[in-house]
Design a protein around this motif. Structure first.
Motif, PDB file in Angstrom:
ATOM      1  N   TYR A  35       0.845  -1.194   0.000  1.00  0.00           N
ATOM      2  CA  TYR A  35       0.000   0.000   0.000  1.00  0.00           C
ATOM      3  C   TYR A  35       0.879   1.242   0.000  1.00  0.00           C
ATOM      4  N   GLU A  36       0.315   2.351  -0.458  1.00  0.00           N
ATOM      5  CA  GLU A  36       1.058   3.600  -0.504  1.00  0.00           C
ATOM      6  C   GLU A  36       0.796   4.407   0.760  1.00  0.00           C
ATOM      7  N   GLU A  37       1.872   4.758   1.462  1.00  0.00           N
ATOM      8  CA  GLU A  37       1.754   5.583   2.662  1.00  0.00           C
ATOM      9  C   GLU A  37       1.604   7.050   2.256  1.00  0.00           C
ATOM     10  N   PRO A  38       1.126   7.907   3.175  1.00  0.00           N
ATOM     11  CA  PRO A  38       0.884   9.315   2.836  1.00  0.00           C
ATOM     12  C   PRO A  38       2.102  10.051   2.258  1.00  0.00           C
ATOM     13  N   GLN A  39       3.307   9.660   2.627  1.00  0.00           N
ATOM     14  CA  GLN A  39       4.511  10.306   2.108  1.00  0.00           C
ATOM     15  C   GLN A  39       4.817   9.856   0.680  1.00  0.00           C
ATOM     16  N   GLY A  40       4.002   8.977   0.137  1.00  0.00           N
ATOM     17  CA  GLY A  40       4.196   8.499  -1.227  1.00  0.00           C
ATOM     18  C   GLY A  40       5.018   7.234  -1.346  1.00  0.00           C
ATOM     19  N   LEU A  42       5.737   3.312  -1.211  1.00  0.00           N
ATOM     20  CA  LEU A  42       5.007   2.057  -1.309  1.00  0.00           C
ATOM     21  C   LEU A  42       5.591   1.089  -0.298  1.00  0.00           C
ATOM     22  N   THR A  43       4.755   0.610   0.605  1.00  0.00           N
ATOM     23  CA  THR A  43       5.184  -0.278   1.681  1.00  0.00           C
ATOM     24  C   THR A  43       4.611  -1.670   1.457  1.00  0.00           C
ATOM     25  N   VAL A  63      -3.761   7.004   1.998  1.00  0.00           N
ATOM     26  CA  VAL A  63      -4.864   7.770   1.414  1.00  0.00           C
ATOM     27  C   VAL A  63      -5.056   7.379  -0.046  1.00  0.00           C
ATOM     28  N   CYS A  64      -4.418   6.314  -0.462  1.00  0.00           N
ATOM     29  CA  CYS A  64      -4.520   5.812  -1.830  1.00  0.00           C
ATOM     30  C   CYS A  64      -5.498   4.633  -1.848  1.00  0.00           C
ATOM     31  N   ALA A  65      -6.428   4.645  -2.785  1.00  0.00           N
ATOM     32  CA  ALA A  65      -7.436   3.592  -2.857  1.00  0.00           C
ATOM     33  C   ALA A  65      -6.879   2.268  -3.374  1.00  0.00           C
ATOM     34  N   PHE A  92       7.260  -9.270   8.222  1.00  0.00           N
ATOM     35  CA  PHE A  92       8.153  -8.370   7.511  1.00  0.00           C
ATOM     36  C   PHE A  92       7.439  -7.068   7.164  1.00  0.00           C
ATOM     37  N   LYS A  93       8.252  -6.046   6.903  1.00  0.00           N
ATOM     38  CA  LYS A  93       7.758  -4.763   6.407  1.00  0.00           C
ATOM     39  C   LYS A  93       8.945  -4.042   5.788  1.00  0.00           C
ATOM     40  N   TYR A  94       8.778  -3.568   4.554  1.00  0.00           N
ATOM     41  CA  TYR A  94       9.849  -2.842   3.887  1.00  0.00           C
ATOM     42  C   TYR A  94       9.262  -1.879   2.863  1.00  0.00           C
ATOM     43  N   GLU A  95      10.071  -0.913   2.478  1.00  0.00           N
ATOM     44  CA  GLU A  95       9.686   0.032   1.438  1.00  0.00           C
ATOM     45  C   GLU A  95      10.023  -0.604   0.092  1.00  0.00           C
ATOM     46  N   ALA A  96       9.044  -0.619  -0.828  1.00  0.00           N
ATOM     47  CA  ALA A  96       9.206  -1.341  -2.097  1.00  0.00           C
ATOM     48  C   ALA A  96      10.413  -0.886  -2.912  1.00  0.00           C
ATOM     49  N   LYS A  97      10.788   0.383  -2.802  1.00  0.00           N
ATOM     50  CA  LYS A  97      11.932   0.837  -3.598  1.00  0.00           C
ATOM     51  C   LYS A  97      13.247   0.197  -3.130  1.00  0.00           C
TER      52      LYS A  97
END
Length: 128
Positions: A35-40, A42-43, A63-65, A92-97
């Motif tokens: 999902y996309e977090e408010p800071q843009g 992708l998590t 806030v992304c649908a 786990f949890k990571y930023e997609a980039k």
């Protein structure tokens, strides 16, 4: 106008995306979400576990649908799609980039869409 509505929605709640999960299958289901977090950013995060017949509510800071879903079941089946992210065998949890630095296994996710409501974005996932 849509931007203003989304801004008000985000200010209204730290968790603007709520996903209601229903496991109607005969198996344990574990889910990973992107999902996309408010800071843009992708998590990608997992695992969310649902016993057979269980319902759960997951609140995400987004806030992304659009969101992405991968599911695995205790009967050996899985729900996969065309969007590739990595998962791990434990939580786990990571930023997609930074996915290339993450040592997990790449699997397919399906893309889903939450709908707007007065309280925020709402999605439902029914596993059968």
């Amino acid at each position: 106008m849509r931007f203003l509505w989304l801004l008000l929605l985000f200010l209204n709640s730290a968790y603007a995306l709520e996903l209601k999960l229903y496991n109607r299958s005969e198996s344990l289901a574990v889910l990973a979400l992107a999902y996309e977090e408010p800071q843009g950013k992708l998590t990608v995060a997992g695992w969310y576990s649902l016993d057979k017949g269980q319902e759960a509510l997951i609140k995400l800071p987004s806030v992304c649908a659009d969101y992405y879903l991968h599911a695995e079941f205790s009967n050996g089946k899985s729900l996969e799609g065309a969007y590739k992210f990595k998962v791990d065998t434990k939580a786990f949890k990571y930023e997609a980039k930074h996915m290339e630095k993450f040592s997990g296994q790449e699997v397919g996710f399906i893309k889903a869409l939450a709908l707007p409501s007065p309280e925020g974005l709402r999605g439902e996932i029914v596993i059968k």
